[in-house]
Design an enzyme around this catalytic site. Structure first.
Site, PDB file in Angstrom:
ATOM      1  N   ASN A 263      -6.845  -3.080  14.870  1.00 34.14           N
ATOM      2  CA  ASN A 263      -8.237  -3.341  14.463  1.00 34.14           C
ATOM      3  C   ASN A 263      -8.325  -4.514  13.487  1.00 34.14           C
ATOM      4  OD1 ASN A 263      -7.243  -2.278  12.086  1.00 34.14           O
ATOM      5  ND2 ASN A 263      -8.787  -0.673  11.866  1.00 34.14           N
TER       6      ASN A 263
ATOM      7  N   ASP B 261       0.831  -1.211   0.000  1.00 33.07           N
ATOM      8  CA  ASP B 261       0.000   0.000   0.000  1.00 33.07           C
ATOM      9  C   ASP B 261       0.863   1.257   0.000  1.00 33.07           C
ATOM     10  OD1 ASP B 261       0.966  -0.271   2.616  1.00 33.07           O
ATOM     11  OD2 ASP B 261      -0.970  -0.833   3.446  1.00 33.07           O
TER      12      ASP B 261
ATOM     13  N   GLU C 132      -9.397  -2.043   5.861  1.00 31.01           N
ATOM     14  CA  GLU C 132      -9.970  -1.796   7.183  1.00 31.01           C
ATOM     15  C   GLU C 132     -11.190  -2.692   7.373  1.00 31.01           C
ATOM     16  OE1 GLU C 132      -8.203  -0.056   9.073  1.00 31.01           O
ATOM     17  OE2 GLU C 132      -7.415   1.757   8.145  1.00 31.01           O
TER      18      GLU C 132
ATOM     19  N   HIS D  94      -6.836  -4.878  10.671  1.00 30.61           N
ATOM     20  CA  HIS D  94      -6.691  -4.606   9.230  1.00 30.61           C
ATOM     21  C   HIS D  94      -5.423  -5.295   8.716  1.00 30.61           C
ATOM     22  CE1 HIS D  94      -4.276  -0.524   9.684  1.00 30.61           C
ATOM     23  NE2 HIS D  94      -3.490  -1.552   9.843  1.00 30.61           N
TER      24      HIS D  94
HETATM   25  P1  PGA Z   1       2.746  -1.613  12.517  1.00 35.26           P
HETATM   26  O1  PGA Z   1       1.505  -1.591  11.545  1.00 35.26           O
HETATM   27  O2  PGA Z   1       3.687  -2.632  12.005  1.00 35.26           O
HETATM   28  O3  PGA Z   1       3.310  -0.218  12.446  1.00 35.26           O
HETATM   29  O4  PGA Z   1       2.226  -1.963  13.877  1.00 35.26           O
HETATM   30  C1  PGA Z   1       0.956  -2.808  11.159  1.00 35.26           C
HETATM   31  C2  PGA Z   1      -0.305  -2.538  10.393  1.00 35.26           C
HETATM   32  O5  PGA Z   1      -1.056  -1.617  10.749  1.00 35.26           O
HETATM   33  O6  PGA Z   1      -0.566  -3.270   9.434  1.00 35.26           O
END
Ligand code: PGA
Length: 240
Positions: free
Chosen positions: A137, A67, A144, A139
């Protein structure tokens, strides 16, 4: 799904890097799906070390990032383009033509860019090994809660908690509220998926993703439907 519970973040990072390294040694022109965020930083450090010390060769690797924020110039210090250059691409012998990240820079047509991105994955013959983190959450990439399991690369609105999390990196500047992300369907087509999770803040999401019902309200639960997933978690993220 196989689950590897590692004692801490360092061993998790080493296990993820080892898995990647093995795949790249077996198939030098590996097609890899790559994440950003805090979780993979240790893995990237290990990969850079393997390149420097063990001559791990990245010259034929093809990469597809999961992304990118929408509305940020690629050169912005918090763009995922910048992240990937800083933590991996500038430090190993990748070939620039082999690197793919959605273009979220201002003025980009997100629909055209998303279609182009999907086609570049198809043209490469699909993704062999896709590495992904998980949000609190649940995702995955920027899919999301509520994202359809057959969704493709597209423009998305970020969840309020995702924007709040991102804000810590943006200081007084407003964090992006939109992104271009691989879809759930795009991710699930990868031949092998590695899910990384570290820290107590991820424990609830990991529990729901691995052991809860398969539902679009828990995007990562879709991984239960995939035949070749390995979750590498540390003891705090795997605590539940
Ligand atoms: P993070 O993000 O590795 O910064 O915890 C993971 C994500 O939100 O996919």
């Amino acid at each position: 799904m196989r689950v590897l519970v590692m004692p801490d973040y360092r061993t998790l990072s080493k296990a993820a890097a080892e898995l990647f390294t093995k795949a790249l040694r077996i198939k030098p022109n590996l097609k890899a799906g790559l994440p950003t965020g805090n979780t993979p930083l240790g893995m990237y450090e290990e990969l850079v070390r393997s390149h420097r010390e063990d001559h791990l060769d990245f010259s034929e690797l093809l990469t597809f990032n999961l992304d990118e924020y929408l509305g940020l110039p690629a050169a912005h210090p918090e763009s995922y383009h910048t992240y990937m250059s800083r933590h991996l691409f500038d430090q190993v012998n990748v070939s620039a033509a082999n690197l793919h990240i959605p273009d979220g820079s201002p003025g980009t047509d997100p629909d055209a860019e998303s279609a182009r991105y999907e086609k570049s994955i198809q043209d490469a013959g699909g993704i062999d090994l896709l590495i992904v983190g998980i949000g609190a959450n649940a995702h995955i990439a920027f899919n999301e809660p509520g994202a359809a399991f057959d969704s493709r690369t597209r423009r998305v609105d970020l969840a309020p908690e995702t924007i709040r999390n991102a804000q810590q990196h943006f200081g007084s500047e407003q964090a992006p509220t939109e992104a271009i992300t691989m879809g759930m369907g795009t991710i699930l087509e990868a031949r092998r998926i590695v899910l990384l999770a570290s820290g107590e803040s991820k424990a609830h999401a990991v529990e729901r993703a691995l052991h809860g019902p398969v539902t679009t309200s828990v995007p990562a639960s879709a991984l239960q439907m995939h035949p070749n997933v390995i979750a590498i978690v540390d003891e705090t993220a795997g605590g539940k």
